[in-house]
Design a protein around this motif. Sequence first.
Motif, PDB file in Angstrom:
ATOM      1  N   LYS A   1       0.835  -1.218   0.000  1.00 25.11           N
ATOM      2  CA  LYS A   1       0.000   0.000   0.000  1.00 25.11           C
ATOM      3  C   LYS A   1       0.861   1.256   0.000  1.00 25.11           C
TER       4      LYS A   1
ATOM      5  N   ARG B   1      -8.751  -0.938  15.821  1.00 27.18           N
ATOM      6  CA  ARG B   1      -9.410  -1.060  14.513  1.00 27.18           C
ATOM      7  C   ARG B   1      -9.984  -2.471  14.424  1.00 27.18           C
TER       8      ARG B   1
ATOM      9  N   TYR C   1       3.244   4.298  16.296  1.00 25.62           N
ATOM     10  CA  TYR C   1       3.670   5.587  15.745  1.00 25.62           C
ATOM     11  C   TYR C   1       3.542   6.706  16.787  1.00 25.62           C
TER      12      TYR C   1
ATOM     13  N   SER D   1       6.022  -0.918  10.201  1.00 21.71           N
ATOM     14  CA  SER D   1       7.420  -0.526   9.957  1.00 21.71           C
ATOM     15  C   SER D   1       8.147  -0.108  11.230  1.00 21.71           C
TER      16      SER D   1
ATOM     17  N   ARG E   1       5.038  -7.630   8.203  1.00 22.96           N
ATOM     18  CA  ARG E   1       4.431  -7.004   7.033  1.00 22.96           C
ATOM     19  C   ARG E   1       4.637  -5.488   7.023  1.00 22.96           C
TER      20      ARG E   1
ATOM     21  N   GLY F   1       5.226  -1.728   5.697  1.00 25.04           N
ATOM     22  CA  GLY F   1       4.940  -1.078   4.420  1.00 25.04           C
ATOM     23  C   GLY F   1       5.821   0.128   4.194  1.00 25.04           C
TER      24      GLY F   1
HETATM   25  C1  LIG Z   1      -2.936  -4.547   8.163  1.00 23.59           C
HETATM   26  C2  LIG Z   1      -1.692  -3.766   7.972  1.00 23.59           C
HETATM   27  N1  LIG Z   1      -0.513  -4.411   7.898  1.00 23.59           N
HETATM   28  C3  LIG Z   1       0.646  -3.752   7.719  1.00 23.59           C
HETATM   29  C4  LIG Z   1       0.670  -2.364   7.608  1.00 23.59           C
HETATM   30  C5  LIG Z   1       1.995  -1.687   7.409  1.00 23.59           C
HETATM   31  O1  LIG Z   1       2.205  -0.650   8.292  1.00 23.59           O
HETATM   32  P1  LIG Z   1       3.418   0.372   8.115  1.00 23.59           P
HETATM   33  O2  LIG Z   1       3.161   1.158   6.894  1.00 23.59           O
HETATM   34  O3  LIG Z   1       3.412   1.136   9.338  1.00 23.59           O
HETATM   35  O4  LIG Z   1       4.627  -0.459   7.958  1.00 23.59           O
HETATM   36  C6  LIG Z   1      -0.536  -1.667   7.701  1.00 23.59           C
HETATM   37  C7  LIG Z   1      -0.565  -0.197   7.614  1.00 23.59           C
HETATM   38  O5  LIG Z   1      -1.561   0.465   7.648  1.00 23.59           O
HETATM   39  C8  LIG Z   1      -1.752  -2.371   7.880  1.00 23.59           C
HETATM   40  O6  LIG Z   1      -2.922  -1.736   7.972  1.00 23.59           O
END
Ligand SMILES: Cc1ncc(COP(=O)(O)O)c(C=O)c1O
Length: 363
Positions: free
Chosen positions: A45, A144, A179, A215, A231, A233
Amino acid sequence: MITVAALDSLPTPVVAIELEAMEANIRAMQEVCTRHGVQLWPHIKTHKMVEIARRQLAAGAAGLTCAKLGEAEAMLPSGVRRIFIAHSLVDLRQAPRLRRLRESLDELVLAVTSPLHAAALERLLAHAGLTLPVLMAVDTGLGREGARTAAGAQETARAIAASPHLRLIGLYTHEGQTYGLPPAERPAFTRDVLARLAAVRDTIDPRLTLWPGCSVTASTMAQLPGVHAVRPGAYVLADLALAETTQVVGREGCALTVVATVVDKPEPDLALIDAGSKVFSSDKTPAGHAGRAADGRDLNVVRCNEEHGYVRGSDVAGVAIGDRIAFIPAHVCTVVNLTDTVAVVAQGRLAATWRVDARGKVT
Ligand SMILES: Cc1ncc(COP(=O)(O)O)c(C=O)c1O
């Protein structure tokens, strides 16, 4: 850091990626995961680009995480074979797309986020004629999706067990509330998230795998025993949330910048730039900045209208109309989703233009 001169031939505002910084981020995250035998399923994403997904996979990522079906479809040209869709899919109209996506992959993993959602997903998969592995969401404090308590998780697990088209393989969480934590509290918090996930898992089935994902915590999580996959992002490009608010990376880790031109100085301590909320998005740091100068000058995007950014800071006196300035955005994911293409700078030169393949893919 992006050399603004590399982008001389392009009109502004332009969203630019410094290839070496991005590749260093990909290598560093993969290295810690590989060293500890943890699978990396980066969340796409953030970048939404086949070119970046391809590099993450080539470095060793086991699969990709996507938020929506459309993101997953857009990533297929990367050669990805395994995808986790981390969202509550419910719409029967998505059945044909799900079937096609499953046929294009070796493994498609879906999320189950509550007992009610398990029933909805069961209907969707029965409609699609698919039986798929699922990860169950556990809320570890973000508030959430996911079970709030062990009893809630057990209820979801029972709903999954009663659904012939769902096969539970593990538990996932997105610990995004990190965060907002002071950096000093992060190590204990990260251990606590994992301990809570493991405790919930043990009340259901100790063989289930654990998939935390953020992250801010990913490289610490990867070093803790019991984690199957992470995971992250935003780590791949980074932003002010990672470089300033949480201080997980240094400024040199911020691979993406918005390069904008000073178009006027209506007051001595105010510069207006040609990038506003249609480039930076409306996301801001806790200090109220949509962006900050990447070169360390005190130049802060303190307010945005659609096509204007308001820049204030002690170095505004030194900027002039026509100056081009690279800003690190507050939140990289929303910036990428607003641009069709990014300019790629390698070794100080404009090297390529990449399409943001999954831009706007929200279905
Ligand atoms: C379900 C899920 N996994 C992983 C991530 C990755 O998070 P980040 O961008 O903080 O690494 C997100 C971010 O919104 C998420 O909603």
